[in-house]
Design an enzyme around this catalytic site. Structure first.
Site, PDB file in Angstrom:
ATOM      1  CB  CYS A  72       0.101   3.340  -0.138  1.00 37.81           C
ATOM      2  SG  CYS A  72      -0.317   4.504   1.177  1.00 37.81           S
ATOM      3  CG  HIS A 111      -2.331   6.633  -2.280  1.00 38.25           C
ATOM      4  ND1 HIS A 111      -1.857   5.395  -1.920  1.00 38.25           N
ATOM      5  CD2 HIS A 111      -1.965   6.811  -3.575  1.00 38.25           C
ATOM      6  CE1 HIS A 111      -1.260   4.838  -2.954  1.00 38.25           C
ATOM      7  NE2 HIS A 111      -1.298   5.688  -3.972  1.00 38.25           N
ATOM      8  CG  ASP A 126       0.667   4.541  -6.528  1.00 37.66           C
ATOM      9  OD1 ASP A 126       1.205   3.857  -5.634  1.00 37.66           O
ATOM     10  OD2 ASP A 126      -0.514   4.928  -6.479  1.00 37.66           O
TER      11      ASP A 126
END
Length: 284
Positions: A72, A111, A126
């Site tokens: 991420c 995250h 994202d």
């Protein structure tokens, strides 16, 4: 992080985007889709003791020039640099992952995600959440079902944090709660170090990769298990055996240029301490 030296042309070529570059919602849709499909989610280097480096030069070397993916922080840091280079205004945030958990589970913020500010409103972008990263920008508004090239998604308010959900078959699955406060890059550095070195994190001991596929499918690798999930909830599963099969799947199906020497070391680690049962709930 300083975006100086970002190779916009290299990034757009890597993700296969040849369309408009104006900072609009339409362009953002194309960029999210292209990046998510071209650069697979993966955390393989962490198994070899390589803490991901989040500076632009390192991100470009790995994901643009070396045919690799990232997890991420790497994915969304690179994507953020790309969006900024095109003139988008955005805010960097964090989320509390609740995949496979209760929606109000007391989770840490591990995250990274982005909010892009557009004329039409604020949109979540994202490209770094494994096998459930949205393949389209999502309007950051509660109780609105939003279709994507893969799943239908929505946000619901949980104690002031909008929780992203995905409809898998006939069920709504929780993904993460969005913390609505801007984050400094130093906070990502701390969290990146924690997630890539803490002994209980899944990345140190398990081979993990994910990529969206055609016809609303998602493909996930978790150690020897390869799962292709369909939007109606059906799954196709197969088990890998031997370095040749792993190499073929990583390179041909996930588009990851992993050296054979590194792959052999990863398989030794999986054999010694990898999860033997079902995939971690974050990657199921």
């Amino acid at each position: 992080m300083d975006d100086e030296g970002f190779d916009q042309e290299g990034w757009l070529t890597r993700i296969g985007h040849s369309g408009p570059r104006t900072p609009t919602l339409e362009t953002l849709r194309a960029l999210v889709f292209a990046h998510a499909h071209a650069i697979s989610y993966e955390s393989l280097d962490i198994m070899l003791g390589r803490v991901p480096q989040l500076d632009v030069a390192s991100l470009q070397k790995k994901m643009i020039y070396s045919g690799r993916g990232g997890y991420c922080f790497e994915q969304n840091m690179l994507f953020r640099a790309g969006l900024r280079s095109l003139g988008y205004r955005l805010t960097s945030l964090q989320g509390r992952v609740v995949r496979g958990l209760d929606i109000d589970a007391p989770r840490p913020a591990i995250h990274m995600l982005l909010i892009v500010h557009l004329h039409e409103g604020d949109y979540l972008a994202d490209v770094g959440f494994g096998n459930l990263a949205p393949t389209a920008p999502l309007l950051l508004k509660p109780d609105v079902e939003q279709d994507t090239p893969h799943e239908t998604m929505r946000f619901i308010d949980v104690g002031g944090e909008l929780t992203l959900q995905s409809r898998l078959g006939d069920q709504w699955a929780h993904i993460y709660r969005v913390i609505p406060y801007p984050r400094y890059d130093g906070e990502y550095e701390i969290t990146n170090w924690y997630t890539s070195t803490h002994p209980s994190a899944p990345y140190l001991s398990n081979m993990i990769a994910a990529r969206p596929g055609p016809d609303r499918t998602r493909m996930t690798l978790f150690n020897a298990r390869v799962i292709v999930r369909h939007s109606d909830g059906r799954s196709e599963r197969r088990t890998l055996d031997g370095i040749d099969q792993y190499s073929s799947v990583l390179r041909e199906e996930f588009g990851l240029n992993v050296p054979d020497e590194d792959l052999a070391k990863m398989l030794e680690i999986v054999e010694r301490r990898g999860a033997k049962g079902a995939p971690h709930p974050f990657f199921s």
